[in-house]
Design a protein around this motif. Structure first.
Motif, short mmCIF file in Angstrom:
data_model
loop_
_atom_site.label_atom_id
_atom_site.label_comp_id
_atom_site.label_asym_id
_atom_site.label_seq_id
_atom_site.Cartn_x
_atom_site.Cartn_y
_atom_site.Cartn_z
N THR A 29 -6.52 -47.93 -38.96
CA THR A 29 -5.26 -47.80 -38.34
C THR A 29 -5.19 -47.07 -37.17
OG1 THR A 29 -2.96 -48.05 -38.49
CG2 THR A 29 -3.97 -46.43 -39.92
N SER A 36 5.41 -55.47 -28.33
CA SER A 36 6.37 -54.26 -28.22
C SER A 36 7.59 -54.11 -29.20
CB SER A 36 7.08 -54.29 -26.51
OG SER A 36 7.74 -53.28 -26.48
N PRO A 61 6.67 -55.64 -34.33
CA PRO A 61 6.86 -54.80 -35.18
C PRO A 61 8.07 -55.13 -36.21
CG PRO A 61 6.41 -53.73 -33.27
CD PRO A 61 6.53 -55.17 -33.00
N ARG A 75 7.38 -47.03 -39.01
CA ARG A 75 6.23 -47.38 -37.88
C ARG A 75 5.80 -46.05 -37.48
NH1 ARG A 75 10.01 -51.03 -33.40
NH2 ARG A 75 10.83 -52.68 -34.97
N VAL A 76 4.55 -45.89 -37.19
CA VAL A 76 3.64 -44.92 -36.72
C VAL A 76 3.08 -45.08 -35.51
CG1 VAL A 76 1.88 -43.04 -37.48
CG2 VAL A 76 3.06 -44.31 -39.25
N PRO A 77 3.61 -44.31 -34.58
CA PRO A 77 3.01 -44.85 -33.14
C PRO A 77 1.58 -44.29 -33.03
CG PRO A 77 5.00 -43.70 -33.00
CD PRO A 77 4.52 -43.58 -34.56
N ASP A 87 0.98 -48.47 -26.36
CA ASP A 87 1.08 -49.89 -26.71
C ASP A 87 0.38 -50.18 -27.65
OD1 ASP A 87 2.63 -50.36 -24.33
OD2 ASP A 87 0.60 -50.54 -23.05
N GLU A 88 0.22 -49.22 -28.89
CA GLU A 88 -0.34 -49.37 -30.20
C GLU A 88 0.62 -48.89 -31.32
OE1 GLU A 88 -4.31 -48.31 -30.49
OE2 GLU A 88 -4.94 -49.37 -29.23
N VAL A 89 0.94 -49.43 -32.36
CA VAL A 89 1.66 -49.04 -33.41
C VAL A 89 1.18 -49.51 -34.73
CG1 VAL A 89 3.32 -50.73 -33.50
CG2 VAL A 89 4.06 -48.52 -34.38
N VAL A 112 2.55 -50.31 -38.58
CA VAL A 112 3.69 -50.58 -39.61
C VAL A 112 3.07 -50.28 -41.22
CG1 VAL A 112 5.57 -51.91 -40.27
CG2 VAL A 112 4.82 -52.09 -38.07
N GLU A 130 -1.39 -53.39 -38.28
CA GLU A 130 -1.81 -52.82 -37.16
C GLU A 130 -1.35 -53.56 -35.77
OE1 GLU A 130 -6.03 -51.22 -36.27
OE2 GLU A 130 -6.12 -52.99 -35.13
#
Length: 482
Positions: free
Chosen positions: A57, A77, A81, A98-100, A104-106, A108, A122
């Motif tokens: 991830t 966006s 999520p 959520r983990v930035p 444009d990627e995160v 959960v 991812e």
């Protein structure tokens, strides 16, 4: 104690193994956090700089993702999520957050009962095109797209199965590409030709449209955006976006800047209109509609679009099927509505009256619809056939579920078919009637008898019959309840 040559060799080998393990475990997240990516020439299977490399991830625990959703920024966006969080909650996970990661990627993350490792999903939202690139490269389990898969993409993904089959192609929800201006702009409606001329630079001053003199400032999404792909195919077609256009990756920022610019005009997804004003849109021979929940749900609004999830029909990942099933359920569609897009469940009511009928309608249509209510549901067909498309196949179940509700028991179903303008009026009437009859047959097989299944030929077009896309929109069956 002196170390023998063999001992030194063993220590050297162990050291190499530790370094390799560290690179394998932490390398991808380090590459992402630094903002760099493996390019097409750097790694086998990579297809573009927008594709996400690696199997861990983008941030957080470093655990291998159970599920990887790549593609559309419009979906990825906020919607993806939110869906993943609700999905993990339904699976029994706790501590969901959520983990930035990189732009444009995160990720959960949450924890399932009895599991020591966190469950990680991812999400990489670099544009609809990357959905198909990453599915092909094997770096994504689910492709998010705000446009339908293109023929060449389908061919490229043939090894994964038929990507336009009901098992692979899923309509997640609906969206409208809204053409927006500042509320200080007196304009209320534009034709597709006028929008094309504005965004291609052929109309460069507002005085050409009856407004006060002043240069037009164009605001546009970037090339990787599915919103731009949709706008290009539905509006620009063979025209080129004016070079002076301001380009954006962020729809919210674009909308905010247009709202503050009396000379500006742009386009965004329906969920991102914000403080700007959405214009009515029409084309030759069709009624102008403003983008609203009802007109987008029925796809009468000319710039409405479908949001897709694509998966391999042969996927061995059990999380793929579970997530898609949840996303398409009434609970998942409620999330689609809550985020600001348009869900498809008929159990989630549309807080809006159906649009008024056009001034000129067939007499029989006016008689049959009097005292009836139109459902925010339209059945459409595969190109060149009377076979329902994948969305409509699922909508049959949604309609049956709606009819089983206490409020609808005893109400009668009316089905009205329409065709494009090809062929003679009589042939079009027969064809439109056959489409209504086909839907009636699907309902009859489930024990529901339609009171009327009537065709009205090429009457009441919702789009131009001069384009293939417009013809496809006009080949439809409306559903009314009496």
């Amino acid at each position: 104690m002196r170390m023998t040559g063999l001992g030194k060799l063993l220590l050297f080998v162990i050291g190499l193994a530790l370094v390799a393990t560290a690179i394998f475990r932490f390398g991808p997240s380090l590459w992402r956090s630094s903002g760099s990516r493996l390019g097409a020439s750097d790694a086998p299977g990579s297809t573009s700089a927008g594709s996400t490399a690696g199997s861990t991830t983008a941030a957080g625990s470093g655990a291998v993702p159970r599920l990887r959703l790549h593609g559309s920024n419009t979906i990825g966006s906020d919607l993806a999520p939110a869906l993943v969080e609700k999905f993990l909650n339904r699976e029994g996970a706790t501590g969901i957050h959520r983990v930035p990661g990189a732009e444009d990627e995160v990720a959960v993350e949450g924890r399932l009962p009895g599991e020591s490792e966190p469950v990680v999903v991812e999400i990489a939202a670099h544009g609809s095109g990357t959905a198909y690139e990453d599915l092909a490269a094997g770096t994504a389990d689910i492709g998010m797209s705000s446009r339908r898969i293109k023929p060449d993409e389908k061919v490229r993904l043939a090894a994964l199965g038929d990507m336009t089959s009901a098992a692979a192609e899923h309509v997640l929800g609906l969206d409208g590409v809204a053409v927006i201006v500042s509320r200080a702009n007196r304009l209320e409606s534009l034709t597709l030709d006028q929008i094309r001329d504005l965004f291609s630079g052929r109309i460069a001053d507002w005085s050409s449209l009856g407004g006060p003199a002043g240069p037009v400032q164009i605001y546009s999404r970037d090339d990787r955006s599915g919103t731009f792909d949709t706008f290009k195919s539905l509006v620009l077609r063979d025209a080129t976006l004016v070079s002076s256009a301001k380009r954006y990756e962020d729809s919210r920022k674009l909308s905010s800047d247009v709202a503050a610019d009396p000379r500006g005009i742009g386009f965004v997804g329906l969920a991102y209109v914000g403080d700007a004003k959405a214009l009515k849109v029409s084309e030759e021979g069709s009624v102008p509609y403003r983008p609203t929940v009802f007109t987008v749900r029925t796809e009468d609004y000319r710039l409405s679009r479908r949001l897709y999830l694509y998966v391999s029909p042969a996927s061995a990942n059990p999380w793929v099927g579970k997530f898609v099933q949840f996303a398409l359920s009434d609970e998942g569609q409620a999330v689609v509505d809550a985020v600001g897009f348009v869900g498809q469940s008929l159990l989630n009511p549309v807080q809006e009256a159906a649009p008024a009928l056009p001034t000129e309608v067939p007499a029989e249509y006016a008689r049959l619809t009097k005292g009836s209510t139109r459902l925010p549901l339209v059945f459409r067909f595969e190109t060149g056939s009377d076979r329902l498309d994948n969305k409509s196949l699922r909508d049959i179940g949604r309609l049956l579920e709606s009819l089983s509700q206490p409020a609808n028991r005893g109400r009668r179903v009316l089905l009205f078919g329409f065709a494009d303008s090809l062929g003679s009026p009589e042939a079009n009437r027969r064809l439109s009637g056959a489409r209504a009859t086909a839907v009636a047959g699907e309902l009859r097989s489930e024990g529901v008898e339609a009171e009327a299944a009537t065709g009205f030929g090429s009457a009441l077009p919702v789009a131009s019959n001069e384009t293939e896309e417009g013809k496809g929109r006009n080949r439809r069956v409306e559903v009314w309840l009496k």
